[in-house]
Scaffold this active site. Structure first.
Site, short mmCIF file in Angstrom:
data_model
loop_
_atom_site.label_atom_id
_atom_site.label_comp_id
_atom_site.label_asym_id
_atom_site.label_seq_id
_atom_site.Cartn_x
_atom_site.Cartn_y
_atom_site.Cartn_z
N GLY A 166 42.33 37.95 39.14
CA GLY A 166 41.34 39.01 39.23
C GLY A 166 41.23 39.75 37.90
N ARG A 173 44.99 48.05 41.99
CA ARG A 173 43.96 47.08 42.35
C ARG A 173 42.63 47.84 42.41
NH1 ARG A 173 46.50 42.34 43.64
NH2 ARG A 173 48.55 42.50 44.58
N ASP A 220 52.68 34.42 42.11
CA ASP A 220 52.37 33.26 42.94
C ASP A 220 52.21 31.96 42.13
OD1 ASP A 220 52.33 35.04 44.99
OD2 ASP A 220 50.16 35.01 45.31
N GLU A 269 53.81 33.37 52.60
CA GLU A 269 53.04 34.33 53.40
C GLU A 269 51.64 33.85 53.78
OE1 GLU A 269 51.77 36.87 49.41
OE2 GLU A 269 51.98 37.94 51.30
N THR A 284 51.23 36.34 37.24
CA THR A 284 51.10 36.05 38.66
C THR A 284 52.42 35.60 39.23
OG1 THR A 284 50.39 34.34 40.20
CG2 THR A 284 50.02 33.87 37.91
N1 LIG Z 1 35.73 39.45 39.76
C1 LIG Z 1 36.22 40.55 39.16
N2 LIG Z 1 35.52 41.17 38.20
C2 LIG Z 1 36.01 42.27 37.57
N3 LIG Z 1 37.21 42.80 37.85
C3 LIG Z 1 37.96 42.23 38.80
C4 LIG Z 1 37.51 41.08 39.51
N4 LIG Z 1 38.47 40.73 40.41
C5 LIG Z 1 39.46 41.64 40.26
N5 LIG Z 1 39.16 42.53 39.30
C6 LIG Z 1 39.98 43.66 38.87
O1 LIG Z 1 41.22 43.20 38.35
C7 LIG Z 1 42.28 44.05 38.74
C8 LIG Z 1 43.38 43.26 39.39
O2 LIG Z 1 42.88 42.35 40.35
P1 LIG Z 1 43.74 41.85 41.57
O3 LIG Z 1 43.00 40.75 42.21
O4 LIG Z 1 44.13 43.00 42.40
O5 LIG Z 1 45.11 41.34 40.92
P2 LIG Z 1 45.45 40.10 39.99
O6 LIG Z 1 44.83 40.32 38.67
O7 LIG Z 1 46.92 40.14 39.93
O8 LIG Z 1 44.90 38.88 40.66
C9 LIG Z 1 41.68 45.10 39.67
O9 LIG Z 1 41.58 46.31 38.95
C10 LIG Z 1 40.33 44.54 40.05
O10 LIG Z 1 39.34 45.55 40.22
O1 LIG Z 2 50.87 44.41 48.61
P1 LIG Z 2 50.21 44.12 47.31
O2 LIG Z 2 50.75 44.88 46.17
O3 LIG Z 2 48.73 44.19 47.39
O4 LIG Z 2 50.59 42.65 46.93
C1 LIG Z 2 50.60 41.58 47.80
C2 LIG Z 2 50.14 40.33 47.10
O5 LIG Z 2 50.46 40.33 45.74
C3 LIG Z 2 50.98 39.07 45.34
O6 LIG Z 2 52.36 39.22 45.11
C4 LIG Z 2 50.40 38.59 44.06
O7 LIG Z 2 49.05 38.82 44.01
P2 LIG Z 2 48.31 39.14 42.61
O8 LIG Z 2 48.73 38.05 41.66
O9 LIG Z 2 46.87 39.11 42.95
O10 LIG Z 2 48.77 40.45 42.13
C5 LIG Z 2 50.72 38.15 46.53
O11 LIG Z 2 51.69 37.17 46.68
C6 LIG Z 2 50.72 39.12 47.67
O12 LIG Z 2 49.95 38.66 48.75
MG LIG Z 3 45.39 37.52 42.23
#
Ligand SMILES: Nc1ncnc2c1ncn2[C@@H]1O[C@H](COP(=O)(O)OP(=O)(O)O)[C@@H](O)[C@H]1O
Ligand SMILES: O=P(O)(O)OC[C@H]1O[C@](O)(COP(=O)(O)O)[C@@H](O)[C@@H]1O
Ligand SMILES: [Mg+2]
Length: 505
Positions: free
Chosen positions: A186, A159, A215, A314, A213
């Site tokens: 993200g 992340r 979720d 959660e 995802t």
């Molecule tokens: N608004 C954003 N702009 C650019 N990069 C982002 C943004 N939000 C999240 N990211 C990047 O995307 C990656 C994953 O985001 P995260 O929210 O942790 O997981 P997910 O993609 O599963 O939702 C991270 O490396 C984060 O820095």
């Molecule tokens: O402990 P971590 O790895 O940050 O993940 C916890 C979170 O990741 C998830 O599994 C999924 O989140 P993302 O899709 O943003 O990766 C959520 O349900 C949970 O809250």
């Molecule tokens: Mg996410």
């Protein structure tokens, strides 16, 4: 930001198209798709997708209503914009784990090498920040051969650490021209920024998102890969909870499942199980005390059946827990206020490296609250708390998800080879499509508690809805957000005026 490409056709038809390399590099040469000479595909009648084929976003249309929004149908095209030797692809996985990540990686590598003869494929190590690290992982069919049997991602994930300019510098320096980005909401936001920067620099680089995802919170698509596996794995925890509950006097089996803002895993796991008496999700507010509250329902259920199973997502009840802990309303059996320090800790908002709010453990808090309540009313009760959250996402994908991941990866590759860019590959009503990034990132998919599916769940568990008329009207307002020009429901805001064209033929 570039403008969305929107085409209007007869009968209220709208195509929300995806960008193409020729939008900003109009003189690119095209080549015959090598699949034409591939014995496996050349015999398939109409293997290539007609460029005019599109898939409707809403499958149910009123007979007098407009045809509505459509997406470009995914699949191989007659003409491609990359020669096999020219392609230098990379794959990155970001965000939390999800069953099927390795299958998607495997199938991108297999599709590129077996279908399109691509030899140079790089794995980026450990998420976005791996772009500006030295180490990369060379990917060949041999390297990825049996990775689909393992959970997690062989590339590693993380992340935070998204720096658009540094990422695009790295793409440019390494001579990468196809970028496959697997991740959640993200990640897709990050992918969209990478695409914009690449376009600004005028690079011949296709940027492709693959939605991940656990979720199931990504909008537009039918469901996300790994979701089916997660729901199946959750059954094991629910079964265990049921066995424990049945075997104890006034037993309560209590299972916490993932679902930060969206309760899909909890909802589908409940519907699949039939042993669950109460499902609590973030979208459906609930309360503990008094008439129609959770405590009353638990008492009733235990008196009637002698045991019960509760499934909790959660993200459910977070606000209530914080408020309750802040005001230190939690009391022990003797009426003493407890957990003062925890209350202070709970009131602080902590964020992870990506900026996502870190949730507090509602499962522990709620199970303690239930225990305290039964102590107070002097009723025997045995609660067993099971928290399998990481177990359901760290496993390999099941058969159905493996097939899904394969088709998703193949579609992603066909699109990049055909010169499309700035899109997320996704399943819409069972059809593979290319969806523009802004539709994926503009809002989150969540359970609509005024829809039929939640009603089905309520009638399966017989739990109270915990909803007063005020909540229902608020929910309706929320789901009926800002209408977009075509009257579609759309809570996201797109500030850029679209490029719209009429389809005349
Ligand atoms: N608004 C954003 N702009 C650019 N990069 C982002 C943004 N939000 C999240 N990211 C990047 O995307 C990656 C994953 O985001 P995260 O929210 O942790 O997981 P997910 O993609 O599963 O939702 C991270 O490396 C984060 O820095
Ligand atoms: O402990 P971590 O790895 O940050 O993940 C916890 C979170 O990741 C998830 O599994 C999924 O989140 P993302 O899709 O943003 O990766 C959520 O349900 C949970 O809250
Ligand atoms: Mg996410």
């Amino acid at each position: 930001m570039s403008s969305p490409k929107i085409f209007n056709g007869p009968g209220g038809y709208i195509l929300q198209d995806v960008p193409h390399l020729i939008d900003y590099l109009p003189d690119l040469p095209t080549y015959q798709n090598p699949l034409k000479d591939n014995p496996a595909y050349s015999v398939v009648k109409q293997y290539f997708v007609d460029t005019e084929d599109t898939v409707p976003e809403k499958i149910i249309v009123h007979k007098d209503g407009p045809r509505g929004i459509h997406f470009r149908r995914a699949g191989p095209r007659q003409k491609v914009y990359f020669e096999s030797d020219e392609v230098h692809a990379c794959i990155v996985t970001c965000g939390g784990l999800c069953p099927g990540l390795n299958t998607v990686i495997r199938e991108i590598v297999s599709s590129l090498s077996h279908m399109y003869g691509v030899k140079r494929i790089l794995g980026i190590d450990g998420g976005y920040r791996g772009f500006y690290a030295k180490n990369t992982i060379p990917l060949t069919s041999k390297v990825v051969n049996d990775i689909h049997k393992r959970g997690g991602t062989i590339l590693g994930t993380s992340r935070g650490g998204h720096d658009t300019k540094k990422i695009v510098d790295s793409i440019q320096e390494r001579g990468i021209n196809q970028v496959y980005i697997i991740g959640g909401d993200g990640t897709q936001r990050g992918a969209s920024k990478i695409f914009e920067e690449i376009r600004k620099r005028g690079l011949k680089v296709a940027v492709v998102g693959i939605p991940k995802t656990i979720d199931n919170d990504i909008p537009v698509i039918d469901r996300s890969f790994g979701f089916d596996t997660a729901v199946e794995e959750a059954q094991r925890a629910i079964n265990a909870a049921h066995v424990e509950a049945e075997s104890n006097e006034n037993g309560i089996g209590f299972v916490k499942l993932m679902g930060r803002h969206s309760g899909f895993i909890a909802m589908y796991a409940t519907l699949a199980s039939r042993d669950v008496d109460c499902c609590l999700i973030p979208e459906s507010p609930f309360y503990l005390e008094g008439e129609g509250g959770l405590f009353e329902y638990i008492e009733k259920r235990l008196k009637e059946h002698g045991h019960m199973v509760i499934v909790l997502a959660e993200g459910a009840g977070q606000e209530m827990m914080t408020k309750s802990m802040e005001s230190n309303t939690l009391e022990d059996a003797s009426g003493n206020k407890v957990l003062k320090d925890v209350g202070l800790w709970l009131s602080q908002s902590i964020k992870d490296a990506s900026g996502n709010k870190v949730l507090k453990d509602v499962g522990l808090w709620l199970s303690q609250s239930i225990k305290d309540h039964f102590k107070k009313i002097k009723m025997v009760m045995n609660l067993k708390y099971i928290d399998p959250t990481y177990m359901i996402r760290a496993i390999p994908s099941n058969a159905a998800d493996n097939v899904y991941c394969t088709l998703l990866a193949q579609s992603a590759v066909h699109g990049a080879m055909a010169g499309y860019t700035g899109y997320t590959s996704g399943l819409v009503h069972g059809r593979q499509t290319y969806i523009p990034f802004y539709r994926i990132t503009e809002k989150q998919n969540s359970v609509v508690i005024t829809d039929r599916m939640w009603a089905r769940l309520l009638s399966s568990t017989n739990q109270p809805s915990f909803l007063g008329p005020k909540n229902i009207s608020e929910q309706k307002k929320e789901t009926h957000g800002t209408p977009s020009p075509d009257g579609e429901i759309c809570n996201g805001v797109v500030h850029i005026p679209p490029v719209t064209k009429e389809i005349t033929k």
